[in-house]
Design a protein around this motif. Structure first.
Motif, PDB file in Angstrom:
ATOM      1  N   ARG A   1       0.838  -1.210   0.000  1.00 37.27           N
ATOM      2  CA  ARG A   1       0.000   0.000   0.000  1.00 37.27           C
ATOM      3  C   ARG A   1       0.870   1.256   0.000  1.00 37.27           C
ATOM      4  O   ARG A   1       0.490   2.267  -0.608  1.00 37.27           O
ATOM      5  N   ASP A   2       2.001   1.200   0.681  1.00 39.18           N
ATOM      6  CA  ASP A   2       2.932   2.334   0.650  1.00 39.18           C
ATOM      7  C   ASP A   2       3.339   2.644  -0.784  1.00 39.18           C
ATOM      8  O   ASP A   2       3.339   3.797  -1.212  1.00 39.18           O
ATOM      9  N   LYS A   3       3.690   1.602  -1.527  1.00 39.37           N
ATOM     10  CA  LYS A   3       4.128   1.773  -2.921  1.00 39.37           C
ATOM     11  C   LYS A   3       2.968   2.249  -3.798  1.00 39.37           C
ATOM     12  O   LYS A   3       3.146   3.113  -4.659  1.00 39.37           O
ATOM     13  N   ALA A   4       1.776   1.673  -3.578  1.00 40.91           N
ATOM     14  CA  ALA A   4       0.615   2.041  -4.384  1.00 40.91           C
ATOM     15  C   ALA A   4       0.277   3.514  -4.228  1.00 40.91           C
ATOM     16  O   ALA A   4      -0.100   4.181  -5.200  1.00 40.91           O
ATOM     17  N   TYR A   5       0.426   4.029  -3.023  1.00 38.76           N
ATOM     18  CA  TYR A   5       0.123   5.439  -2.762  1.00 38.76           C
ATOM     19  C   TYR A   5       1.018   6.340  -3.615  1.00 38.76           C
ATOM     20  O   TYR A   5       0.554   7.304  -4.228  1.00 38.76           O
ATOM     21  N   VAL A   6       2.296   6.001  -3.682  1.00 40.22           N
ATOM     22  CA  VAL A   6       3.252   6.776  -4.483  1.00 40.22           C
ATOM     23  C   VAL A   6       2.976   6.596  -5.977  1.00 40.22           C
ATOM     24  O   VAL A   6       2.981   7.561  -6.749  1.00 40.22           O
TER      25      VAL A   6
END
Length: 269
Positions: free
Chosen positions: A239-244
């Motif tokens: 989710r951290d990566k998806a946000y970016v």
């Protein structure tokens, strides 16, 4: 007798004097030693302080980075999960007129068919299809001739009774982000029902909505599978990566030609 007494007195005096001199000398030696010790301690303290300052500074920096990462991760996960929670639906809630297609996200396949996780997704997609008749896009990895998720997915759904022409294959769904990007840009989808496991569904719906699609999610049939705890932990970082990714909105590795959803899905085989 008197002479003896006087002798003893005179004899005792010089003894007392001679005894006092060595005491004075012995007192001076430890003073010299005690003076030298603090100098050595002082020089050592200087060296220890220099290393300690460096160590403390580095430790503070590391703790600051870790703290910032934890705060960022907590914020992103809460934002994605609570921001899409109201978009989670059941198969009975889906109205055919509100959506363009069903999008099933791929995962690993075996030599004899879909993995357990993928089978759960496909079974849920079939349930939604039966109730709505919406066309199905199967999106997965088909990077080479030896591994083809979408072929296995389509064959499984056809085996359950879905007409082959109602199933469209996205061969370049290498990631959740790629699948959502291509659903809009390649397949022209504006409103979609996303199907995957619940833990993955929040990120999937968030990504789809970030692309400008009206997306809802239907969770795959819930079955306890081994390794779920590890998948949940991995999803937190995903989710951290998806946000970016959703902020940057870069084109995926493969975009491909436009697909006309009015034509047969067999054209995408």
């Amino acid at each position: 007798m008197a002479e003896n007494k006087t002798k003893t007195k005179s004899d005792s005096k010089p003894k007392a004097k001679s005894d006092s001199k060595p005491k004075a000398k012995s007192d001076s030696k430890p003073k010299a030693k005690s003076d030298s010790k603090p100098k050595r301690k002082y020089s050592r303290k200087k060296k220890d302080t220099w290393y300690k300052k460096l160590g403390r500074g580095f430790l503070k920096f590391v703790l600051l980075i870790i703290g910032a990462f934890i705060l960022y991760t907590a914020f992103v996960n809460l934002y994605i999960v609570f921001g899409t929670k109201s978009k989670m639906k059941e198969a009975d809630d889906i109205n055919k007129l509100d959506y363009d297609a069903i999008l099933v996200l791929g995962c690993s396949v075996k030599s004899d068919g879909p993995s357990n996780l993928l089978r759960d997704r496909l079974d849920s997609a079939y349930e939604v299809y039966e109730k709505t008749g919406l066309k199905i896009i199967v999106s997965g990895d088909h990077e080479d001739a030896y591994y083809n998720e979408v072929k296995v997915m389509k064959e499984y759904l056809v085996g359950k009774g879905v007409p082959s022409e109602d199933i469209y294959m996205d061969h370049s769904g290498f990631s959740t982000y790629d699948s959502m990007y291509r659903a809009k840009s390649t397949f022209g989808i504006r409103s979609v029902v996303v199907i995957t496991q619940q833990y993955h569904l929040y990120r999937s719906v968030y990504t789809a909505r970030s692309m400008g699609m009206n997306a809802v999610g239907v969770p795959a049939i819930k079955v306890d599978r081994t390794g779920q705890r590890m998948r949940d932990l991995r999803e937190i970082l995903s989710r951290d990566k998806a946000y970016v990714d959703c902020i940057r909105k870069e084109k995926p590795k493969v975009t491909g030609d436009k697909v006309d959803m009015e034509k047969s899905g067999d054209l995408t085989d």
